[in-house]
Design an enzyme around this catalytic site. Sequence first.
Site, short mmCIF file in Angstrom:
data_model
loop_
_atom_site.label_atom_id
_atom_site.label_comp_id
_atom_site.label_asym_id
_atom_site.label_seq_id
_atom_site.Cartn_x
_atom_site.Cartn_y
_atom_site.Cartn_z
N CYS A 78 26.48 -49.07 17.35
CA CYS A 78 27.86 -48.56 17.42
C CYS A 78 28.90 -49.67 17.54
CB CYS A 78 28.01 -47.60 18.59
SG CYS A 78 26.77 -46.31 18.56
N ASN B 74 29.51 -38.75 14.49
CA ASN B 74 29.39 -40.16 14.89
C ASN B 74 28.76 -40.93 13.72
OD1 ASN B 74 28.51 -42.60 15.94
ND2 ASN B 74 27.78 -41.74 17.86
N HIS C 29 35.28 -46.25 19.09
CA HIS C 29 34.10 -45.79 18.35
C HIS C 29 33.98 -44.29 18.60
CE1 HIS C 29 30.10 -44.83 17.23
NE2 HIS C 29 29.67 -44.74 18.47
O1 UT7 Z 1 27.34 -43.56 19.65
C1 UT7 Z 1 26.29 -43.92 20.45
C2 UT7 Z 1 26.51 -43.57 21.84
N1 UT7 Z 1 26.15 -42.21 22.06
C3 UT7 Z 1 26.86 -41.51 22.93
O2 UT7 Z 1 27.81 -42.01 23.45
C4 UT7 Z 1 26.39 -40.11 23.26
C5 UT7 Z 1 26.68 -39.80 24.70
N2 UT7 Z 1 26.16 -38.49 25.13
C6 UT7 Z 1 26.67 -37.35 24.66
O3 UT7 Z 1 27.56 -37.33 23.84
C7 UT7 Z 1 26.15 -36.06 25.28
O4 UT7 Z 1 25.27 -36.37 26.32
C8 UT7 Z 1 25.44 -35.12 24.27
C9 UT7 Z 1 26.46 -34.51 23.34
C10 UT7 Z 1 24.39 -35.86 23.48
C11 UT7 Z 1 24.73 -33.98 24.99
O5 UT7 Z 1 25.67 -33.27 25.77
P1 UT7 Z 1 25.37 -32.97 27.30
O6 UT7 Z 1 26.50 -32.19 27.79
O7 UT7 Z 1 25.10 -34.27 27.99
O8 UT7 Z 1 24.09 -32.07 27.22
P2 UT7 Z 1 22.65 -32.31 27.88
O9 UT7 Z 1 21.92 -33.38 27.14
O10 UT7 Z 1 22.80 -32.44 29.35
O11 UT7 Z 1 21.96 -30.93 27.57
C12 UT7 Z 1 22.41 -29.70 28.15
C13 UT7 Z 1 21.63 -28.57 27.56
C14 UT7 Z 1 20.12 -28.80 27.59
O12 UT7 Z 1 19.51 -27.54 27.80
P3 UT7 Z 1 18.99 -27.14 29.28
O13 UT7 Z 1 17.98 -28.19 29.63
O14 UT7 Z 1 20.18 -27.17 30.15
O15 UT7 Z 1 18.41 -25.78 29.05
C15 UT7 Z 1 19.80 -29.25 26.19
O16 UT7 Z 1 18.48 -28.95 25.80
O17 UT7 Z 1 21.97 -28.41 26.17
C16 UT7 Z 1 20.78 -28.43 25.39
N3 UT7 Z 1 21.10 -29.02 24.09
C17 UT7 Z 1 21.60 -28.30 23.08
N4 UT7 Z 1 21.87 -26.99 22.95
C18 UT7 Z 1 22.37 -26.58 21.78
C19 UT7 Z 1 21.02 -30.32 23.72
N5 UT7 Z 1 21.43 -30.45 22.45
C20 UT7 Z 1 21.80 -29.21 22.03
C21 UT7 Z 1 22.33 -28.71 20.82
N6 UT7 Z 1 22.60 -27.38 20.75
N7 UT7 Z 1 22.57 -29.50 19.77
#
Ligand code: UT7
Length: 355
Positions: free
Chosen positions: A116, A312, A282
Amino acid sequence: MIRSKIAGIGHYVPEKAVSNNDLAGVMDTSDEWIQERTGIKERRYGKKHKETTSTMGARAAEIAIQRAGIEKEDVDFIIFATLSPDYYFPGCGVLMQRELGITKTEIGALDIRNQCSGFVYGLSIADQFIKSGMYKNILLVGAEMHSMGLEYSTKGRNVTVIFGDGAGAAIIQPTEEADKGVLTTKLHSDGTYAEKLAFINPGSHGGYHFDKMGEEIDFGYPDQEFGGIFITQQMIDNDMHYPNMEGQFVFKLAVQKFPEVIMEALNETGLQPSDINMLVPHQANLRISQFVQKRMGLRDDQVWNNIQKYGNTTAASIPIALCEAWEAGKVKDGDLVCLAAFGSGFTWGSALIRW
Ligand code: UT7
């Protein structure tokens, strides 16, 4: 005093738009979840077998070259940033050079692997080459064709819904105009958490890092005396050949490092957040950008976001966003532009440019 400036900028995004609902058709996700957590509405996917990371880079480069008012043959060095190269080797720099038809000049081409922060790292490298007088027209490109390597299933949804394809390019030239050009660049990395956002296989690691971390992972390496293998049947059978990310871990570090590295650049140049005319972060997650904006006390018109349309695009995200902001007339002569990135590695960095 010679500084480097961005003399021309261009971007290219493939035609095919993929909506959140399109992805919800192949994995358990929803438009609501994706928009709420990331701000993304759709992303672009390159045309399979017709477009690649290097060809998209070339399309963006052609525009940047034309806007800089130079000919392709005037380019005297190439820097190409990507994490989704056409080949494991050679890098995309030479492939794009061939695609652009500028092989006769036999200029150098350097590929960089900073995910990134690739464009910010590339700008810093270009800046040093320009200041030293070594080159006069550096073509800097960030491009990604993520769509060919993502996991289109519920298991991979946290990564897959975020990423999109595209390319951005800039021509970096010397300038003697007082107070214009790249004022400073700041680069950082910390490999402690390298595996928190990574594409591990194929690779030459042979399990080493995981053994050291005490994680017993069977990669399925064959038991043989000589030679190894970058990818095994077991990796493929167990979907170990996809990128993975601990989203929350990355998020927490990102919101800390973005403001830190922006302030570092501002402090060095004696400037304030209020002096920034346009921050181009970014495009990792709209929530991250909004958090950074708030932390820096910036107004909406001081920050450019386009993740809603493209997702992204990693090394391409800053040059695409910068190009769009410039095309919209939001980056003008004399403006203070700040670029900032954080991502896999972890690597992060910032750049301040007086346009
Ligand atoms: O560019 C490189 C750098 N990358 C970043 O900066 C990314 C930084 N992180 C993020 O943007 C966020 O952490 C994400 C968008 C990747 C994920 O969002 P989050 O609010 O942190 O969600 P989470 O990983 O804590 O997941 C929450 C829930 C989980 O389910 P349970 O365990 O609570 O039942 C995941 O399994 O959401 C679920 N989940 C989804 N549900 C629907 C994860 N991905 C998805 C999805 N659709 N695509």
